[in-house]
Write an enzyme that holds these catalytic residues in place. Structure first.
Site, mmCIF file in Angstrom:
data_model
loop_
_atom_site.group_PDB
_atom_site.id
_atom_site.type_symbol
_atom_site.label_atom_id
_atom_site.label_comp_id
_atom_site.label_asym_id
_atom_site.label_seq_id
_atom_site.Cartn_x
_atom_site.Cartn_y
_atom_site.Cartn_z
ATOM 1 N N HIS A 95 0.865 -1.181 0.000
ATOM 2 C CA HIS A 95 0.000 0.000 0.000
ATOM 3 C C HIS A 95 0.901 1.230 0.000
ATOM 4 O O HIS A 95 1.730 1.391 0.893
ATOM 5 C CB HIS A 95 -0.885 -0.013 1.248
ATOM 6 C CG HIS A 95 -2.107 0.825 1.112
ATOM 7 N ND1 HIS A 95 -2.077 2.191 1.218
ATOM 8 C CD2 HIS A 95 -3.379 0.478 0.867
ATOM 9 C CE1 HIS A 95 -3.307 2.654 1.052
ATOM 10 N NE2 HIS A 95 -4.119 1.636 0.840
ATOM 11 N N LEU A 96 0.763 2.079 -0.992
ATOM 12 C CA LEU A 96 1.618 3.262 -1.138
ATOM 13 C C LEU A 96 1.008 4.456 -0.429
ATOM 14 O O LEU A 96 0.109 5.119 -0.947
ATOM 15 C CB LEU A 96 1.840 3.551 -2.618
ATOM 16 C CG LEU A 96 2.405 2.378 -3.414
ATOM 17 C CD1 LEU A 96 2.484 2.725 -4.888
ATOM 18 C CD2 LEU A 96 3.742 1.941 -2.869
#
Length: 173
Positions: A95-96
């Protein structure tokens, strides 16, 4: 050079053969952060699984390149997150940033599509962490053994360590 507890023969990122289990590589360059320090309880309390996080670095143009942490098939893909499914049935979620879904893809560029088969180290996404931070969002990137048993996950690098994209960071027995 292998870090303590590592055997260079057995730490091929993305491989689960001839080694301690699945080796998960850093999907991006940056500084390792303990998962409990991530400012989102879904990740910090390991609701979706154990792992670690990385505070991203960027190149001179402010771009961070995200690579496949394991070999597999892109199961889910969004500009800000992806799930990579291995042939052995394990899934690694990256997850960025936190709450970056609110950006609607702004500042992120996809280089693959859902369903693509990729090898460890393949470029998946590029993004601009400074742009995300300027909007008041955390840029820390959780790397999760989705639905994994915490007892089967071992970190190869302590928090505070600088890692390069593609460097082994976890083993998943």
């Amino acid at each position: 050079m292998p870090r303590s507890g590592q055997d260079a023969r057995t730490t091929r990122p993305g491989s689960s053969h001839d080694g301690p289990g699945l080796v998960v590589a850093a999907p991006l360059a940056g500084t390792v952060v303990a998962l409990e320090e991530v400012p989102d309880p879904v990740f910090s309390q390991e609701f979706v699984g154990p792992g670690l996080a990385i505070e991203p670095g960027a190149d001179a143009a402010g771009v961070s390149t995200v690579v496949a942490p394991v070999s597999g098939t892109i199961g889910s893909l969004f500009p800000h997150a992806f799930a990579l499914e291995t042939a052995e049935g394990r899934t690694v979620l990256v997850h960025l940033g936190i709450d970056t879904v609110r950006l609607g893809g702004e500042g992120f560029q996809l280089h693959v599509e859902a369903g693509d088969r990729v090898e460890v180290g393949a470029t998946l996404i590029t993004w601009e962490p400074a742009r995300v931070a300027a909007l008041g969002l955390s840029t820390v990137c959780p790397v999760i053994a989705l639905q994994g048993d915490p007892e089967l996950l071992a970190s190869l690098v302590p928090p505070g360590t600088q890692v390069s994209a593609g460097e082994p960071v976890l083993t998943w027995s």
